[in-house]
Design an enzyme around this catalytic site. Sequence first.
Site, PDB file in Angstrom:
ATOM      1  N   ASP A  10      68.744  73.628  40.960  1.00 31.08           N
ATOM      2  CA  ASP A  10      69.647  72.717  41.667  1.00 31.08           C
ATOM      3  C   ASP A  10      70.687  72.206  40.674  1.00 31.08           C
ATOM      4  O   ASP A  10      70.651  71.051  40.240  1.00 31.08           O
ATOM      5  CB  ASP A  10      68.843  71.569  42.303  1.00 31.08           C
ATOM      6  CG  ASP A  10      67.889  72.084  43.383  1.00 31.08           C
ATOM      7  OD1 ASP A  10      68.236  73.083  44.051  1.00 31.08           O
ATOM      8  OD2 ASP A  10      66.804  71.511  43.563  1.00 31.08           O
ATOM      9  N   ASP A  58      66.358  80.702  48.636  1.00 34.27           N
ATOM     10  CA  ASP A  58      65.907  79.632  49.544  1.00 34.27           C
ATOM     11  C   ASP A  58      67.063  79.219  50.460  1.00 34.27           C
ATOM     12  O   ASP A  58      67.692  78.190  50.244  1.00 34.27           O
ATOM     13  CB  ASP A  58      65.420  78.462  48.671  1.00 34.27           C
ATOM     14  CG  ASP A  58      64.986  77.253  49.483  1.00 34.27           C
ATOM     15  OD1 ASP A  58      64.676  77.415  50.676  1.00 34.27           O
ATOM     16  OD2 ASP A  58      64.946  76.154  48.903  1.00 34.27           O
ATOM     17  N   LYS A  60      66.707  79.400  54.010  1.00 33.00           N
ATOM     18  CA  LYS A  60      66.111  78.904  55.270  1.00 33.00           C
ATOM     19  C   LYS A  60      66.864  79.398  56.501  1.00 33.00           C
ATOM     20  O   LYS A  60      67.371  78.605  57.304  1.00 33.00           O
ATOM     21  CB  LYS A  60      66.060  77.373  55.272  1.00 33.00           C
ATOM     22  CG  LYS A  60      65.317  76.777  54.083  1.00 33.00           C
ATOM     23  CD  LYS A  60      65.291  75.255  54.159  1.00 33.00           C
ATOM     24  CE  LYS A  60      64.613  74.613  52.981  1.00 33.00           C
ATOM     25  NZ  LYS A  60      65.342  74.712  51.701  1.00 33.00           N
ATOM     26  N   ILE A  64      69.777  83.389  65.821  1.00 33.85           N
ATOM     27  CA  ILE A  64      69.186  84.300  66.807  1.00 33.85           C
ATOM     28  C   ILE A  64      68.512  85.456  66.059  1.00 33.85           C
ATOM     29  O   ILE A  64      68.877  85.764  64.904  1.00 33.85           O
ATOM     30  CB  ILE A  64      70.229  84.822  67.828  1.00 33.85           C
ATOM     31  CG1 ILE A  64      71.354  85.581  67.125  1.00 33.85           C
ATOM     32  CG2 ILE A  64      70.761  83.676  68.673  1.00 33.85           C
ATOM     33  CD1 ILE A  64      72.279  86.316  68.084  1.00 33.85           C
ATOM     34  N   ASN A  66      68.573  88.739  65.976  1.00 31.25           N
ATOM     35  CA  ASN A  66      69.369  89.829  65.405  1.00 31.25           C
ATOM     36  C   ASN A  66      70.106  89.388  64.131  1.00 31.25           C
ATOM     37  O   ASN A  66      70.117  90.091  63.117  1.00 31.25           O
ATOM     38  CB  ASN A  66      70.366  90.326  66.457  1.00 31.25           C
ATOM     39  CG  ASN A  66      71.153  91.524  65.971  1.00 31.25           C
ATOM     40  OD1 ASN A  66      70.565  92.542  65.614  1.00 31.25           O
ATOM     41  ND2 ASN A  66      72.470  91.397  65.918  1.00 31.25           N
ATOM     42  N   ARG A 170      55.065  66.433  40.613  1.00 32.25           N
ATOM     43  CA  ARG A 170      55.381  65.424  39.588  1.00 32.25           C
ATOM     44  C   ARG A 170      54.131  65.188  38.752  1.00 32.25           C
ATOM     45  O   ARG A 170      53.022  65.295  39.255  1.00 32.25           O
ATOM     46  CB  ARG A 170      55.784  64.077  40.230  1.00 32.25           C
ATOM     47  CG  ARG A 170      57.068  64.116  41.057  1.00 32.25           C
ATOM     48  CD  ARG A 170      58.300  64.303  40.173  1.00 32.25           C
ATOM     49  NE  ARG A 170      59.547  64.241  40.925  1.00 32.25           N
ATOM     50  CZ  ARG A 170      60.109  65.259  41.577  1.00 32.25           C
ATOM     51  NH1 ARG A 170      59.508  66.426  41.600  1.00 32.25           N
ATOM     52  NH2 ARG A 170      61.260  65.104  42.203  1.00 32.25           N
TER      53      ARG A 170
HETATM   54  O1  C5P Z   1      63.640  68.199  41.968  1.00 32.22           O
HETATM   55  P1  C5P Z   1      62.442  68.535  42.806  1.00 32.22           P
HETATM   56  O2  C5P Z   1      61.253  69.027  42.015  1.00 32.22           O
HETATM   57  O3  C5P Z   1      62.088  67.429  43.764  1.00 32.22           O
HETATM   58  O4  C5P Z   1      62.950  69.789  43.659  1.00 32.22           O
HETATM   59  C1  C5P Z   1      62.213  70.356  44.706  1.00 32.22           C
HETATM   60  C2  C5P Z   1      62.955  71.534  45.274  1.00 32.22           C
HETATM   61  O5  C5P Z   1      62.234  72.001  46.409  1.00 32.22           O
HETATM   62  C3  C5P Z   1      64.366  71.253  45.757  1.00 32.22           C
HETATM   63  O6  C5P Z   1      65.154  72.426  45.547  1.00 32.22           O
HETATM   64  C4  C5P Z   1      64.200  71.025  47.249  1.00 32.22           C
HETATM   65  O7  C5P Z   1      65.334  71.365  47.984  1.00 32.22           O
HETATM   66  C5  C5P Z   1      63.050  71.976  47.563  1.00 32.22           C
HETATM   67  N1  C5P Z   1      62.289  71.632  48.768  1.00 32.22           N
HETATM   68  C6  C5P Z   1      61.611  70.437  48.897  1.00 32.22           C
HETATM   69  N2  C5P Z   1      60.905  70.157  50.040  1.00 32.22           N
HETATM   70  C7  C5P Z   1      60.831  71.060  51.029  1.00 32.22           C
HETATM   71  C8  C5P Z   1      61.493  72.297  50.915  1.00 32.22           C
HETATM   72  C9  C5P Z   1      62.214  72.542  49.743  1.00 32.22           C
HETATM   73  O8  C5P Z   1      61.646  69.604  47.990  1.00 32.22           O
HETATM   74  N3  C5P Z   1      60.103  70.798  52.111  1.00 32.22           N
END
Ligand code: C5P
Length: 224
Positions: A10, A58, A60, A64, A66, A170
Amino acid sequence: MHNKIMVALDVNNKAEALTMRDTLADSVGWLKVGLRLFVAEGPSLISDLTKTHKVFLDLKFHDIPNTVAQAIESAGSLGVQMVNVHAGGGQPMLEAASKAAKAFPDMLLIAVTVLTSDTMPKEQALKVALERAKLAKDAGLDGVVCSVHEAAQIKKVCGKDFITVTPGIRWGNQDTQDQKRIADPKMAVENGSDYLVIGRPILQADSPKNAAKEAASMMEEANI
Ligand code: C5P
């Protein structure tokens, strides 16, 4: 264990992405590219990243059947090792995606169940996540993105080989930022997470490489 870590790239642009890639080198196996970076930098960034790492695109997809099938083919042609769709697109869309992905046996296709930003109550979110995971499994997808707190139940319903990819990681005294349901790397592995998506705890660390190594060594401590 470092091969189970997916670093969420990111960052602002290709230059920053490549610098982080070089900094991390072989301390992680995967790099995750999301909408912002892909829209800004496009396929050329992906071909740079796939030279050294596995890449999770990623984006997502949710459209539709096709259109999603064609997007999956385009992703497969880029040589990425994982791509995702939104399970909210329903069974016909998931089946079309799964069929298109069959042409790329080295690419995993996974589904997002419920966005963590969704305002539905927690119990309802878990119920919907389980229903959508089952739908994805029945449509032939390889797994889902989910929270560590849902991973064990999803494995129970969909089988142990159904892949779980978990963000919200974390450890120590790290800032939880906008993540609501967090877990540390050891807990994630113990709950059945196959891949840990880690962004800011690595990107913003004084030493991203040491932070990645620390996460991997915590994963090694898991009692599994
Ligand atoms: O910085 P952090 O560890 O929170 O980043 C988590 C990553 O996972 C980000 O790219 C976020 O968009 C992605 N993500 C998320 N929760 C979800 C799907 C994707 O945190 N449900």
